[in-house]
Scaffold this motif. Structure first.
Motif, PDB file in Angstrom:
ATOM      1  N   LYS A 151     -38.276   7.825  27.943  1.00 33.67           N
ATOM      2  CA  LYS A 151     -36.985   7.650  28.608  1.00 33.67           C
ATOM      3  C   LYS A 151     -36.095   6.675  27.842  1.00 33.67           C
ATOM      4  O   LYS A 151     -34.907   6.956  27.600  1.00 33.67           O
ATOM      5  CB  LYS A 151     -37.219   7.142  30.037  1.00 33.67           C
ATOM      6  CG  LYS A 151     -35.927   6.918  30.828  1.00 33.67           C
ATOM      7  CD  LYS A 151     -36.236   6.347  32.207  1.00 33.67           C
ATOM      8  CE  LYS A 151     -34.947   6.008  32.946  1.00 33.67           C
ATOM      9  NZ  LYS A 151     -35.212   5.364  34.256  1.00 33.67           N
ATOM     10  N   SER A 152     -36.651   5.526  27.445  1.00 36.90           N
ATOM     11  CA  SER A 152     -35.867   4.512  26.734  1.00 36.90           C
ATOM     12  C   SER A 152     -35.401   5.016  25.375  1.00 36.90           C
ATOM     13  O   SER A 152     -34.260   4.766  24.959  1.00 36.90           O
ATOM     14  CB  SER A 152     -36.692   3.231  26.563  1.00 36.90           C
ATOM     15  OG  SER A 152     -37.070   2.696  27.811  1.00 36.90           O
ATOM     16  N   LEU A 153     -36.285   5.735  24.678  1.00 33.51           N
ATOM     17  CA  LEU A 153     -35.932   6.263  23.366  1.00 33.51           C
ATOM     18  C   LEU A 153     -34.812   7.297  23.475  1.00 33.51           C
ATOM     19  O   LEU A 153     -33.841   7.266  22.703  1.00 33.51           O
ATOM     20  CB  LEU A 153     -37.163   6.888  22.700  1.00 33.51           C
ATOM     21  CG  LEU A 153     -36.926   7.531  21.318  1.00 33.51           C
ATOM     22  CD1 LEU A 153     -36.462   6.482  20.309  1.00 33.51           C
ATOM     23  CD2 LEU A 153     -38.193   8.219  20.825  1.00 33.51           C
ATOM     24  N   MET A 154     -34.917   8.202  24.423  1.00 36.76           N
ATOM     25  CA  MET A 154     -33.906   9.249  24.573  1.00 36.76           C
ATOM     26  C   MET A 154     -32.561   8.659  24.990  1.00 36.76           C
ATOM     27  O   MET A 154     -31.498   9.167  24.591  1.00 36.76           O
ATOM     28  CB  MET A 154     -34.370  10.293  25.576  1.00 36.76           C
ATOM     29  CG  MET A 154     -35.566  11.114  25.118  1.00 36.76           C
ATOM     30  SD  MET A 154     -35.389  11.841  23.469  1.00 36.76           S
ATOM     31  CE  MET A 154     -33.963  12.903  23.692  1.00 36.76           C
ATOM     32  N   GLU A 155     -32.569   7.586  25.765  1.00 38.50           N
ATOM     33  CA  GLU A 155     -31.317   6.923  26.123  1.00 38.50           C
ATOM     34  C   GLU A 155     -30.611   6.390  24.897  1.00 38.50           C
ATOM     35  O   GLU A 155     -29.383   6.523  24.751  1.00 38.50           O
ATOM     36  CB  GLU A 155     -31.596   5.782  27.114  1.00 38.50           C
ATOM     37  CG  GLU A 155     -31.885   6.245  28.528  1.00 38.50           C
ATOM     38  CD  GLU A 155     -32.267   5.106  29.457  1.00 38.50           C
ATOM     39  OE1 GLU A 155     -32.370   3.953  28.984  1.00 38.50           O
ATOM     40  OE2 GLU A 155     -32.454   5.362  30.663  1.00 38.50           O
ATOM     41  N   ILE A 156     -31.361   5.787  23.976  1.00 39.45           N
ATOM     42  CA  ILE A 156     -30.773   5.260  22.753  1.00 39.45           C
ATOM     43  C   ILE A 156     -30.263   6.393  21.866  1.00 39.45           C
ATOM     44  O   ILE A 156     -29.162   6.318  21.296  1.00 39.45           O
ATOM     45  CB  ILE A 156     -31.792   4.387  21.992  1.00 39.45           C
ATOM     46  CG1 ILE A 156     -32.051   3.086  22.762  1.00 39.45           C
ATOM     47  CG2 ILE A 156     -31.306   4.075  20.570  1.00 39.45           C
ATOM     48  CD1 ILE A 156     -33.112   2.204  22.167  1.00 39.45           C
ATOM     49  N   ILE A 157     -31.047   7.451  21.742  1.00 38.14           N
ATOM     50  CA  ILE A 157     -30.629   8.599  20.924  1.00 38.14           C
ATOM     51  C   ILE A 157     -29.337   9.205  21.466  1.00 38.14           C
ATOM     52  O   ILE A 157     -28.380   9.445  20.715  1.00 38.14           O
ATOM     53  CB  ILE A 157     -31.752   9.659  20.866  1.00 38.14           C
ATOM     54  CG1 ILE A 157     -32.937   9.118  20.054  1.00 38.14           C
ATOM     55  CG2 ILE A 157     -31.228  10.958  20.261  1.00 38.14           C
ATOM     56  CD1 ILE A 157     -34.174   9.995  20.141  1.00 38.14           C
ATOM     57  N   ASN A 158     -29.293   9.449  22.770  1.00 41.21           N
ATOM     58  CA  ASN A 158     -28.105  10.078  23.369  1.00 41.21           C
ATOM     59  C   ASN A 158     -26.880   9.172  23.279  1.00 41.21           C
ATOM     60  O   ASN A 158     -25.754   9.650  23.119  1.00 41.21           O
ATOM     61  CB  ASN A 158     -28.388  10.439  24.830  1.00 41.21           C
ATOM     62  CG  ASN A 158     -29.408  11.564  24.958  1.00 41.21           C
ATOM     63  OD1 ASN A 158     -29.450  12.444  24.103  1.00 41.21           O
ATOM     64  ND2 ASN A 158     -30.213  11.525  25.998  1.00 41.21           N
ATOM     65  N   LYS A 159     -27.101   7.873  23.360  1.00 43.54           N
ATOM     66  CA  LYS A 159     -25.991   6.912  23.301  1.00 43.54           C
ATOM     67  C   LYS A 159     -25.413   6.809  21.886  1.00 43.54           C
ATOM     68  O   LYS A 159     -24.234   6.477  21.709  1.00 43.54           O
ATOM     69  CB  LYS A 159     -26.510   5.546  23.762  1.00 43.54           C
ATOM     70  CG  LYS A 159     -25.443   4.475  23.915  1.00 43.54           C
ATOM     71  CD  LYS A 159     -25.987   3.252  24.625  1.00 43.54           C
ATOM     72  CE  LYS A 159     -27.110   2.591  23.832  1.00 43.54           C
ATOM     73  NZ  LYS A 159     -27.589   1.360  24.500  1.00 43.54           N
ATOM     74  N   ASN A 160     -26.265   7.109  20.876  1.00 48.92           N
ATOM     75  CA  ASN A 160     -25.840   6.903  19.489  1.00 48.92           C
ATOM     76  C   ASN A 160     -25.670   8.196  18.699  1.00 48.92           C
ATOM     77  O   ASN A 160     -25.554   8.158  17.478  1.00 48.92           O
ATOM     78  CB  ASN A 160     -26.870   6.027  18.778  1.00 48.92           C
ATOM     79  CG  ASN A 160     -26.865   4.605  19.293  1.00 48.92           C
ATOM     80  OD1 ASN A 160     -25.989   3.821  18.981  1.00 48.92           O
ATOM     81  ND2 ASN A 160     -27.838   4.264  20.120  1.00 48.92           N
ATOM     82  N   LYS A 161     -25.650   9.323  19.370  1.00 48.95           N
ATOM     83  CA  LYS A 161     -25.470  10.594  18.671  1.00 48.95           C
ATOM     84  C   LYS A 161     -24.196  10.560  17.827  1.00 48.95           C
ATOM     85  O   LYS A 161     -23.139  10.135  18.284  1.00 48.95           O
ATOM     86  CB  LYS A 161     -25.375  11.754  19.668  1.00 48.95           C
ATOM     87  CG  LYS A 161     -26.730  12.285  20.113  1.00 48.95           C
ATOM     88  CD  LYS A 161     -26.544  13.470  21.041  1.00 48.95           C
ATOM     89  CE  LYS A 161     -27.892  13.992  21.534  1.00 48.95           C
ATOM     90  NZ  LYS A 161     -27.713  15.080  22.509  1.00 48.95           N
TER      91      LYS A 161
END
Length: 358
Positions: free
Chosen positions: A347-357
């Motif tokens: 969950k934490s990793l995907m939040e960072i990925i989606n925020k920084n796309k």
């Protein structure tokens, strides 16, 4: 997204390798780029499409990568990631130095800034003669590392300790995502059995400081079982008395058995994180650790374990003499391990990925 993973070298098994397997669960089609791959000593990597550098065919490189330390920067710079939308490097050395184009998001999951160049320099080069002859190589690698550390778009640190090092040595900000405990729930059930021994799970390298525990348990004559292998194995076995048993490398199933039945895990080193401490907590077991590094993030003192304050046998002995494993609540230890779950990691990793796309 088309995703690739990058790791320094694939020739052993430890905590970082468990992180890669967790990433494989999230991105099952992502290939794994690395400098060298030893299939015999890294069977865990069989699930990956492993892509190696030109160093793969160099003499002894798969087992003695240290011989080619000066070529590691070139090895990672030689990869092309033009076809990928996202690259995640998991590294404590050169993998962060990959070169990506602006359309590719590079997230670096940093285990630590290169230990032998920065935080562990004095430990690695304590021999003054060795330090003198290594000076030109270290200067080159430090210079390259300072350039390479600017290449990732975002940094993720594995602990508060590593976050501080990233700021100190690389002057980069980072977010913390703890590595996930990776033993399956089926391996973590039926935890109520208990035995009489203490446990260490570690690679046998000097900075893990297993020698401190061996000397302490020699004096106390308490039973200690040690899981792992490494270049310090012969030295440790020569010092250890009969109350200390070396178990070698174990499967996860066998390792689960020893976690389930131990009184407590002993952790005498300063580790960037220390995933085995989380694994022990997942089995409801307290941890006795040196007060430093990732142990600060993991252990709740007096609730899920205890600290000792000096990296000496006597300091560990004082803590062991006061230790009573029956005073620790199994459920509180297990509850503490939940914040290091795979679900939280994803969950934490995907939040960072989606925020920084990009």
């Amino acid at each position: 997204m088309k995703v690739a993973l990058v790791y320094d070298r694939v020739n052993k098994r430890g905590g970082a390798e468990r992180v890669l397997l967790a990433l494989h669960k999230i991105f099952p089609d992502a290939p794994l780029y690395t400098s060298v791959y030893n299939k015999k000593t890294a069977k865990w990597a069989e699930v990956f499409d492993v892509k190696t550098s030109f160093l793969q065919n160099f003499p002894l490189a798969k087992s003695f990568h240290e011989l080619y330390a000066l070529l590691m920067p070139i090895a990672f710079e030689s990869f092309s990631f033009d076809e990928y939308d996202l690259v995640i490097s998991v590294t404590s050395e050169s993998a962060k130095g990959i070169i990506t184009k602006p359309k590719t998001l590079h997230i670096c999951y940093l285990l630590t800034p290169t230990r032998y160049l920065w935080s562990g320099y004095d430990q690695y080069f304590k021999n003054s003669l060795f330090r003198f002859f290594a000076k030109p190589a270290v200067f080159y690698l430090k210079t390259w590392d300072k350039i390479a550390c600017q290449r990732p778009d975002r940094y993720i640190a594995i602990s508060g300790e590593v976050q501080k090092r990233i700021k100190k040595y690389y002057d980069r900000d980072s977010e913390i995502i703890y590595p996930p405990v990776s033993l399956s729930k089926s391996e973590i059930k039926n935890q109520e059995c208990e035995n009489d021994y203490f446990l260490i799970v570690s690679r046998f390298v000097y900075y893990k400081r297993i020698d401190i525990a061996v000397k302490a348990f020699n004096k106390l004559n308490l039973p200690l079982k040690i899981v792992g292998t490494g270049n310090e194995e012969a030295n440790l076995k020569n010092v250890a008395k009969s109350n200390i048993e070396f178990l070698g490398e174990l499967t996860d199933e066998k390792l689960s058995y020893y976690y389930k039945n131990c009184k407590a895990l002993i952790f005498p080193g300063i580790e960037d994180f220390g995933l085995v401490m989380v694994e022990a907590q997942a089995f409801g077991k307290p941890v006795i650790a040196f007060r430093g590094g990732g142990a600060i993030d993991i252990i709740k003192e007096g609730i899920t374990g205890e600290f000792f304050d000096n990296q000496t046998p006597d300091s560990l002995i004082k803590t062991l003499e006061l230790f009573n494993n029956k005073s620790y609540n199994t459920n509180l230890c297990k509850e503490n391990s939940l914040k290091f779950s795979f679900e939280n990691f994803r969950k934490s990793l995907m939040e960072i990925i989606n925020k920084n796309k990009i």
